[in-house]
Structure formats: C-alpha cells, structure tokens
Design an enzyme around this catalytic site. Structure first.
Site, PDB file in Angstrom:
ATOM      1  N   ARG A 125      30.519   4.759  61.115  1.00  0.00           N
ATOM      2  CA  ARG A 125      31.638   5.315  61.130  1.00  0.00           C
ATOM      3  C   ARG A 125      32.052   5.186  59.482  1.00  0.00           C
ATOM      4  O   ARG A 125      32.435   4.410  58.936  1.00  0.00           O
ATOM      5  CB  ARG A 125      32.913   4.585  61.745  1.00  0.00           C
ATOM      6  CG  ARG A 125      34.330   4.925  61.595  1.00  0.00           C
ATOM      7  CD  ARG A 125      34.714   6.369  62.008  1.00  0.00           C
ATOM      8  NE  ARG A 125      36.113   6.614  61.984  1.00  0.00           N
ATOM      9  CZ  ARG A 125      36.669   7.384  61.199  1.00  0.00           C
ATOM     10  NH1 ARG A 125      35.985   7.772  60.000  1.00  0.00           N
ATOM     11  NH2 ARG A 125      38.079   7.466  61.201  1.00  0.00           N
ATOM     12  N   HIS A 173      36.812   5.008  55.223  1.00  0.00           N
ATOM     13  CA  HIS A 173      37.867   5.614  55.402  1.00  0.00           C
ATOM     14  C   HIS A 173      39.145   4.612  55.140  1.00  0.00           C
ATOM     15  O   HIS A 173      39.053   3.405  55.042  1.00  0.00           O
ATOM     16  CB  HIS A 173      38.100   6.539  56.655  1.00  0.00           C
ATOM     17  CG  HIS A 173      38.112   5.446  57.924  1.00  0.00           C
ATOM     18  ND1 HIS A 173      36.995   4.784  58.388  1.00  0.00           N
ATOM     19  CD2 HIS A 173      38.829   5.183  58.901  1.00  0.00           C
ATOM     20  CE1 HIS A 173      37.505   4.220  59.465  1.00  0.00           C
ATOM     21  NE2 HIS A 173      38.645   4.307  59.525  1.00  0.00           N
ATOM     22  N   HIS A 221      43.761   4.522  56.306  1.00  0.00           N
ATOM     23  CA  HIS A 221      44.928   4.867  56.997  1.00  0.00           C
ATOM     24  C   HIS A 221      45.965   3.934  56.495  1.00  0.00           C
ATOM     25  O   HIS A 221      45.566   2.824  56.169  1.00  0.00           O
ATOM     26  CB  HIS A 221      44.729   4.920  58.565  1.00  0.00           C
ATOM     27  CG  HIS A 221      43.643   4.022  59.041  1.00  0.00           C
ATOM     28  ND1 HIS A 221      44.412   2.677  59.353  1.00  0.00           N
ATOM     29  CD2 HIS A 221      42.399   4.001  59.507  1.00  0.00           C
ATOM     30  CE1 HIS A 221      43.240   1.944  59.844  1.00  0.00           C
ATOM     31  NE2 HIS A 221      42.289   2.878  60.017  1.00  0.00           N
ATOM     32  N   GLU A 273      44.664  -1.896  61.419  1.00  0.00           N
ATOM     33  CA  GLU A 273      43.667  -1.783  62.529  1.00  0.00           C
ATOM     34  C   GLU A 273      43.039  -3.007  62.961  1.00  0.00           C
ATOM     35  O   GLU A 273      42.654  -4.041  62.217  1.00  0.00           O
ATOM     36  CB  GLU A 273      42.441  -0.917  62.160  1.00  0.00           C
ATOM     37  CG  GLU A 273      41.200  -0.784  62.976  1.00  0.00           C
ATOM     38  CD  GLU A 273      40.181  -0.060  62.176  1.00  0.00           C
ATOM     39  OE1 GLU A 273      40.413   0.926  61.805  1.00  0.00           O
ATOM     40  OE2 GLU A 273      38.860  -0.416  62.454  1.00  0.00           O
ATOM     41  N   HIS A 332      37.539   0.672  54.420  1.00  0.00           N
ATOM     42  CA  HIS A 332      36.782   0.340  55.532  1.00  0.00           C
ATOM     43  C   HIS A 332      35.743   1.170  56.099  1.00  0.00           C
ATOM     44  O   HIS A 332      35.928   2.260  56.341  1.00  0.00           O
ATOM     45  CB  HIS A 332      37.350  -0.675  56.305  1.00  0.00           C
ATOM     46  CG  HIS A 332      38.259   0.233  57.328  1.00  0.00           C
ATOM     47  ND1 HIS A 332      39.600   0.383  57.087  1.00  0.00           N
ATOM     48  CD2 HIS A 332      38.081   0.673  58.477  1.00  0.00           C
ATOM     49  CE1 HIS A 332      40.268   1.308  57.765  1.00  0.00           C
ATOM     50  NE2 HIS A 332      39.051   1.528  58.723  1.00  0.00           N
ATOM     51  N   GLU A 363      43.428   9.146  65.277  1.00  0.00           N
ATOM     52  CA  GLU A 363      42.137   9.234  64.519  1.00  0.00           C
ATOM     53  C   GLU A 363      41.737  10.389  63.929  1.00  0.00           C
ATOM     54  O   GLU A 363      40.744  10.071  62.963  1.00  0.00           O
ATOM     55  CB  GLU A 363      41.115   8.821  65.674  1.00  0.00           C
ATOM     56  CG  GLU A 363      39.737   8.651  65.123  1.00  0.00           C
ATOM     57  CD  GLU A 363      39.794   7.319  64.525  1.00  0.00           C
ATOM     58  OE1 GLU A 363      38.415   7.254  64.066  1.00  0.00           O
ATOM     59  OE2 GLU A 363      40.428   6.555  64.511  1.00  0.00           O
TER      60      GLU A 363
END
Length: 344
Positions: free
Chosen positions: A146, A149, A151, A155, A194, A229
């Site tokens: 993944r 990215h 945000h 999380e 992350h 997401e």
C-alpha cells in the site's frame, strides 16, 4: 475449563486517547442455556425464539410476527439477512421510537480491486450513526505494497492474518520501520506519511483464501466518520502532477530522464517482492522516533472473566495512539458481553 468449540472475538473502539475505566468495559459473562446459531432449525422450533421470529407456514421463511401482532411476508424475502436481524424483522414490544442502524457488514461495501490486493471501507455514507470513526478492511498479497500516502485523520490498525512491515516519518523527519504480527497493532498520527507491505509469512498456509493463500489482511480504523480511503494523498499521484524540472531540483538530480518512468496514475496497491525477514535490513537509517508505532497486543495477557476475556489498549500503554483506544473482547460459547454504557 474445557476449550470451547467456537467463540466470538470482537473489538470496541473509542475516538479518545484513554479507554473507559475497567469497571465500564463490557465484560463477557456466562449464560447457562445454549444459544443455537441464528440460521439453525432449532431457532425456528424453539417456542421462545419463535415468539421473536415466527415462520411463514407456507415457505418456512422467517416472518414478522410476534404473538398476535404482525403478518407473513407475501413478497420476496432475504431469509439469511432476516435471521441475522430478528429484532428488526419483529421488534419486541418494549421498543419505543426509532433506533438508528448500528452495524454494517463489509460484505456490502464496494471493494476496490488492485493488482496485489483489495480494500473495502465503511464510513458515514454506509453507517450514518458512526460520525467519529470509519473503517477499512484491506488485503495485501505477499510483497504487495500500500504505497506511501498521507491523510488528515489518525490511523489505528489490527492485523487479522499474516504479517506486515510498516514505515512512517514524523513531521520532524524522524523515521520508524517495524513489523506487525497477527493480532498486533500499529498507529499513524494524522499527517504522518506511511506505507504498508505484506510479508511472506502465510504463503504456505491454506485457509479461506485457499491453498497457498498468503500475505496479510488487516482492519484500519480512522478517527473521523467522514474518512474516505479514496481521498488519501498518494506519492505517485503527487509525482505525476509535478513538473520533472521541479522533481529534479527537489531530489538534487541533474538528469530529467530519471523521472521518465513515473506512473501516469496513482498505484494505490501494487505488487512487489517480500521484504527481508529482518526489519533492520530494510532500514536506510536506524529508527529514531521517541516511541514505536507498533504494539504487540497478541502477547498481552488478557483479563479472564467467567464468560471470556478482555484486553485493553490506550495511550497509557500504546503511547503514540493519542486519538484512538480499543478493547479486544473474546466471548466463550454461551457467553455474552454484559450491558454497558460508555460515555466516550
């Protein structure tokens, strides 16, 4: 105590750094009578159960009848779903007013498929009552990544199966790389870039994914019900929208052709080779964050109760997790989580 044939395990989350006091945690308690599965014929044959969910005498399907109230369904039905929600199909007479829907199955969430894995989410669009928390269920094949990215929400993650390697960087430029095992946690504060990569630890195991299914699957929790997401800020998306001359100046590279292979679109999840077994071999520089971003919940001794066990984790034990806390509850066969009233 004999080993139960089956049990239930669930997580309770709070959008707060401290979980509720131990006295208010829903403790599993034993129930002296056996409770048949909702889909079993015993449920429909038991008089007490039938009082809550009667059957259509013609089709055998559950019917919205409680005592003398209600009537059978003449049109199409979804018996499996109705048996999972008997108090919605035939509400008890003690009900007063309307209760918002308080659960959502990931099986009904749109699944975003990528080469190397998938992700499906739940937010206020699916569960309007969940205004402070959202969830994502993600699967990565061995070595799949993944991508890096960001945000603006925190999380919190729980590994359901397999192992992953996570990496993050603080706004001050400190870095952390570490492994997270099945039943363990990680946490990224809001704004920390992350990435997540599945290791190869389950490649030879068989299970729901079939023989040879490997990689990892995990549950992500975010401290905003509006989180999506599909709206995270991805590294490849940023690179694709920045002129090569700017990238070259940023990275101190003279040859612009070094950026010729940047993808035109975000990768999100993409395949890769499994990381080395030792996290230290994957580090460009040693970890230098004040606290780790992983927590070994699977190694914590649970608090046993007559009907199961509980594990509590919050910022007192997992210091970086300053926005989300959780309780892992395991309920033995025949047990139930006692009534609780949380104020967080």
């Amino acid at each position: 105590m004999p080993t139960p044939l089956a049990l239930a395990c669930f997580l309770i989350f709070a959008s707060a750094s401290y979980a509720a006091p131990a006295s208010s945690i829903p403790i599993p308690i034993p129930i002296p009578i056996p409770i048949p599965p909702l889909h079993s014929p015993a449920l429909l044959q038991d008089p007490a159960a039938a009082a809550a969910t009667n059957t259509n005498t013609t089709t055998g399907a559950p019917a919205p009848i409680r005592g003398t109230q209600g009537a059978s369904i003449l049109g199409p039905q979804n018996p499996d779903l109705e048996l999972q929600n008997p108090d919605l199909l035939a509400p008890p007479p003690t009900d007063h007013g309307r209760v918002d829907n308080l659960k959502w199955p990931f099986a009904m969430s749109y699944n975003r498929l990528s080469q190397g894995g998938w992700a499906r989410q739940q937010n206020v669009n699916d569960l309007p009552a969940a205004t402070e928390l959202a969830g994502v269920n993600m699967r990565l094949e061995p070595g799949a990544i993944r991508e890096l990215h960001w945000h603006k929400t925190a999380e919190w993650a729980y590994v359901l199966k397999g192992q992953v390697r996570i990496s993050t960087m603080t706004p001050e430029g400190k870095v952390f790389v570490g492994d997270v095992n099945e039943g363990d946690l990680w946490y990224f504060p809001a704004g920390h870039p992350h990435s997540i990569q599945a290791k190869n630890t389950t490649a030879d195991s068989a299970g729901a994914g079939g023989a040879g299914a490997g990689g990892a699957e995990f549950l992500l929790i975010f401290d905003s019900g509006a989180f999506s997401e599909d709206s995270t800020f991805l590294l490849t998306d940023w690179l694709a929208h920045v002129p090569k001359s700017v990238l070259a100046k940023n990275f101190g590279v003279a040859d612009l052709s070094a950026f010729d292979h940047i993808p035109e679109r975000e990768l999100y999840i993409f395949p890769g080779d499994p990381p080395p077994e030792d996290p230290a071999a994957d580090m460009v520089v040693p970890n230098d964050t004040p606290s780790p971003y992983v927590f070994p919940l699977s190694t914590i001794e649970p608090t046993r109760t007559p009907g199961g066990s509980v594990k509590l984790v919050d910022s007192r034990t997992f210091t970086v997790a300053d926005k989300i806390s959780a309780v892992e509850v395991q309920v033995d066969v025949g047990g139930m989580s006692q009534k609780d009233e949380l104020t967080i």
